[in-house]
Scaffold this motif. Structure first.
Motif, PDB file in Angstrom:
ATOM      1  N   PRO A  43      39.929 -15.814  14.661  1.00 58.13           N
ATOM      2  CA  PRO A  43      40.757 -15.211  13.614  1.00 58.13           C
ATOM      3  C   PRO A  43      41.741 -14.209  14.203  1.00 58.13           C
ATOM      4  N   GLU A  44      42.900 -14.124  13.602  1.00 58.95           N
ATOM      5  CA  GLU A  44      43.913 -13.175  14.051  1.00 58.95           C
ATOM      6  C   GLU A  44      43.748 -11.842  13.341  1.00 58.95           C
ATOM      7  N   GLY A  45      44.426 -10.822  13.865  1.00 60.96           N
ATOM      8  CA  GLY A  45      44.434  -9.518  13.224  1.00 60.96           C
ATOM      9  C   GLY A  45      43.174  -8.705  13.416  1.00 60.96           C
ATOM     10  N   VAL A  46      42.370  -9.023  14.440  1.00 59.14           N
ATOM     11  CA  VAL A  46      41.127  -8.301  14.721  1.00 59.14           C
ATOM     12  C   VAL A  46      41.285  -7.536  16.028  1.00 59.14           C
ATOM     13  N   GLN A  47      40.965  -6.239  16.025  1.00 58.29           N
ATOM     14  CA  GLN A  47      41.023  -5.448  17.250  1.00 58.29           C
ATOM     15  C   GLN A  47      39.847  -5.820  18.141  1.00 58.29           C
ATOM     16  N   ARG A  48      40.154  -6.176  19.393  1.00 65.41           N
ATOM     17  CA  ARG A  48      39.111  -6.586  20.322  1.00 65.41           C
ATOM     18  C   ARG A  48      39.352  -5.958  21.684  1.00 65.41           C
ATOM     19  N   LEU A  49      38.260  -5.745  22.429  1.00 69.72           N
ATOM     20  CA  LEU A  49      38.335  -5.317  23.823  1.00 69.72           C
ATOM     21  C   LEU A  49      38.383  -6.581  24.674  1.00 69.72           C
ATOM     22  N   ASP A  50      39.472  -6.798  25.394  1.00 68.02           N
ATOM     23  CA  ASP A  50      39.682  -8.015  26.170  1.00 68.02           C
ATOM     24  C   ASP A  50      39.108  -7.845  27.568  1.00 68.02           C
ATOM     25  N   LEU A  51      38.040  -8.571  27.839  1.00 60.78           N
ATOM     26  CA  LEU A  51      37.396  -8.530  29.150  1.00 60.78           C
ATOM     27  C   LEU A  51      37.600  -9.834  29.905  1.00 60.78           C
TER      28      LEU A  51
END
Length: 222
Positions: A43-51
């Motif tokens: 889903p778009e529009g979700v804040q995520r920590l990109d690892l």
């Protein structure tokens, strides 16, 4: 390396029971209603920590504790909420079949060889493995969860009350539900851990703060 994510992510949704199955031509338009998601379906529009291979949704009061080397390569990811913890791993898998059944059996045999009893149980993601192991702090309960995706598998290990009472997982389960896997297109051996790295700006900041030859200090992102 510790990251504290305080902003709310997406809500928890009911799992699509067919998400882990191989889709036929009539199901090509189907998308899962609950993760872990493949990056192509996230889903778009979700804040995520990109690892890198894992993208972890921001969930209130959940800390993302990351152990990384000086180059920013991550060896361990653990999510913490209160007295509960969830260790995450992501691995390469074949295109046509899942590997959790085989991996789970290997974990069970390894635990048995170490003198720990383990038993299978049904959970939200299918068959889980529950075990009690002896540690320097005494007996510890563990709950192993596996989710097969397209050419990847996510393994989660719950500790704390969430290991024996899934309803206690709360925000940690929400993180697992919203997890995104970016498998990449490179050919990889089955079961090889997918690469995890700190975001470049975080790795540079941590490396710059450490004296030459010393481990990078803990950092915190609010």
């Amino acid at each position: 390396m510790i990251f504290s994510r305080k902003r709310a992510g997406s809500g928890r949704h009911a799992r699509d029971e067919g998400a882990a199955e191989v889709l036929d031509s009539t199901d090509l338009e189907a998308t899962p209603t609950r993760g872990p998601y493949d990056v192509s379906e996230a889903p778009e529009g979700v804040q995520r920590l990109d690892l890198g291979s894992l993208q972890i949704p921001a969930v209130p009061d959940v800390e993302v504790r990351v152990q990384a080397d000086q180059e920013g390569v991550i060896q361990q990811v653990v999510l913490v909420h209160g007295d509960n913890a969830l260790q995450l791993g992501v691995f390469a898998a074949p295109r046509t079949e899942g590997i959790w059944d085989e991996v789970r059996e290997e974990i069970r045999k390894s635990l048995f060889a170490d003198g720990a009893a383990a038993q299978e149980a049904q959970g939200e993601y299918g068959t889980e493995l529950h075990a009690r192991v002896r540690t320097p702090d005494g007996l510890t309960d563990l709950r192993f969860v596996g989710i097969d995706g397209p050419r990847w598998m996510v393994r989660g290990v719950y500790q704390g009350r969430a290991a024996t009472d899934p309803s206690a997982a709360g925000p940690l389960a929400e993180c697992l539900d919203g997890l995104v896997v970016d498998r990449g297109q490179e050919a990889k051996p089955v079961r090889e851990p997918l690469p995890l790295r700190l975001p470049r700006e975080v790795a540079d900041q941590a490396a710059g703060a450490a004296p030459d030859g010393a481990p990078a200090p803990a950092a915190r992102e609010a």
